[in-house]
Design a protein around this motif. Structure first.
Motif, PDB file in Angstrom:
ATOM      1  N   SER A  49     -33.715 -13.047  -2.741  1.00 37.15           N
ATOM      2  CA  SER A  49     -32.667 -13.456  -1.819  1.00 37.15           C
ATOM      3  C   SER A  49     -33.316 -14.107  -0.608  1.00 37.15           C
ATOM      4  O   SER A  49     -34.502 -13.883  -0.334  1.00 37.15           O
ATOM      5  CB  SER A  49     -31.837 -12.248  -1.375  1.00 37.15           C
ATOM      6  OG  SER A  49     -30.790 -12.631  -0.512  1.00 37.15           O
ATOM      7  N   THR A  58     -26.854 -17.668   2.997  1.00 37.48           N
ATOM      8  CA  THR A  58     -27.660 -16.761   2.183  1.00 37.48           C
ATOM      9  C   THR A  58     -27.638 -17.248   0.743  1.00 37.48           C
ATOM     10  O   THR A  58     -26.716 -17.962   0.328  1.00 37.48           O
ATOM     11  CB  THR A  58     -27.107 -15.326   2.223  1.00 37.48           C
ATOM     12  OG1 THR A  58     -25.752 -15.327   1.741  1.00 37.48           O
ATOM     13  CG2 THR A  58     -27.121 -14.762   3.639  1.00 37.48           C
ATOM     14  N   TYR A  60     -28.933 -15.888  -3.458  1.00 40.59           N
ATOM     15  CA  TYR A  60     -29.358 -14.769  -4.289  1.00 40.59           C
ATOM     16  C   TYR A  60     -29.756 -15.248  -5.674  1.00 40.59           C
ATOM     17  O   TYR A  60     -29.177 -16.202  -6.211  1.00 40.59           O
ATOM     18  CB  TYR A  60     -28.223 -13.754  -4.447  1.00 40.59           C
ATOM     19  CG  TYR A  60     -27.757 -13.143  -3.146  1.00 40.59           C
ATOM     20  CD1 TYR A  60     -26.733 -13.727  -2.408  1.00 40.59           C
ATOM     21  CD2 TYR A  60     -28.366 -11.997  -2.641  1.00 40.59           C
ATOM     22  CE1 TYR A  60     -26.327 -13.182  -1.206  1.00 40.59           C
ATOM     23  CE2 TYR A  60     -27.963 -11.446  -1.444  1.00 40.59           C
ATOM     24  CZ  TYR A  60     -26.943 -12.033  -0.728  1.00 40.59           C
ATOM     25  OH  TYR A  60     -26.539 -11.495   0.464  1.00 40.59           O
ATOM     26  N   ARG A  65     -27.195 -10.997  -7.788  1.00 42.87           N
ATOM     27  CA  ARG A  65     -25.953 -11.409  -7.120  1.00 42.87           C
ATOM     28  C   ARG A  65     -24.881 -10.365  -7.329  1.00 42.87           C
ATOM     29  O   ARG A  65     -24.725  -9.812  -8.414  1.00 42.87           O
ATOM     30  CB  ARG A  65     -25.508 -12.763  -7.682  1.00 42.87           C
ATOM     31  CG  ARG A  65     -24.461 -13.462  -6.837  1.00 42.87           C
ATOM     32  CD  ARG A  65     -24.026 -14.765  -7.522  1.00 42.87           C
ATOM     33  NE  ARG A  65     -25.165 -15.556  -7.943  1.00 42.87           N
ATOM     34  CZ  ARG A  65     -25.868 -16.365  -7.169  1.00 42.87           C
ATOM     35  NH1 ARG A  65     -25.503 -16.484  -5.904  1.00 42.87           N
ATOM     36  NH2 ARG A  65     -26.887 -17.049  -7.645  1.00 42.87           N
ATOM     37  N   THR A  69     -27.372  -7.386  -0.941  1.00 43.05           N
ATOM     38  CA  THR A  69     -26.877  -8.113   0.228  1.00 43.05           C
ATOM     39  C   THR A  69     -27.987  -8.238   1.259  1.00 43.05           C
ATOM     40  O   THR A  69     -28.581  -7.226   1.656  1.00 43.05           O
ATOM     41  CB  THR A  69     -25.679  -7.394   0.860  1.00 43.05           C
ATOM     42  OG1 THR A  69     -24.639  -7.235  -0.109  1.00 43.05           O
ATOM     43  CG2 THR A  69     -25.133  -8.203   2.039  1.00 43.05           C
ATOM     44  N   SER A  71     -29.177  -9.422   5.102  1.00 45.45           N
ATOM     45  CA  SER A  71     -28.628  -9.612   6.444  1.00 45.45           C
ATOM     46  C   SER A  71     -29.777  -9.601   7.445  1.00 45.45           C
ATOM     47  O   SER A  71     -30.897  -9.215   7.102  1.00 45.45           O
ATOM     48  CB  SER A  71     -27.608  -8.518   6.775  1.00 45.45           C
ATOM     49  OG  SER A  71     -28.216  -7.236   6.761  1.00 45.45           O
TER      50      SER A  71
END
Length: 123
Positions: A49, A58, A60, A65, A69, A71
């Motif tokens: 990612s 972003t 993936y 996917r 996640t 961040s």
């Protein structure tokens, strides 16, 4: 000199979750896109990612996917990878890496790498 330190790896059963952290020091995190990569035994390192420098985009790998996640919190100089519904095939050493380019999938596009953190998914 930019330094990256990963943490949060460990052992988890299939279906479990882990959150990896990548703490960056040395330079302004806002200038860098950050990628999470992984390398399983006997396999090539692959990008999992990536998040742009300000977090506006972003991407993936297909294999993660909807489960992972990414961040970032630039104020804390930290990038995270939340990993849910983990599978045995997610077992690998996970690395974070920084690039002043846009997110990419080539190893050579990333200028700085952390030491890695081991993630093991097994029952």
């Amino acid at each position: 000199q930019l330094q990256l330190v990963e943490s949060g790896g460990g052992w988890v059963q299939p279906g479990g979750s882990l959150r990896l952290s990548c703490v960056v020091s040395g330079l302004t995190l806002d200038w860098y896109a950050i990628g999470w990569w992984r390398q399983a035994p006997g396999k090539e390192r692959e990008v999992v990612s990536c998040i742009s420098s300000r977090g506006e985009s972003t991407n993936y790998a297909d294999s993660v996917r909807d489960r992972f996640t990414i961040s970032r919190d630039n104020a804390k100089n930290t990038v995270y990878l939340q990993m849910n519904s983990l599978k045995p095939e997610d077992t690998a050493v996970y690395y974070c890496a920084a690039t002043q380019l846009s997110c990419g999938s080539s190893f050579y596009e990333y200028d700085y790498w952390g030491q890695g953190t081991q993630v093991t998914v097994s029952s």
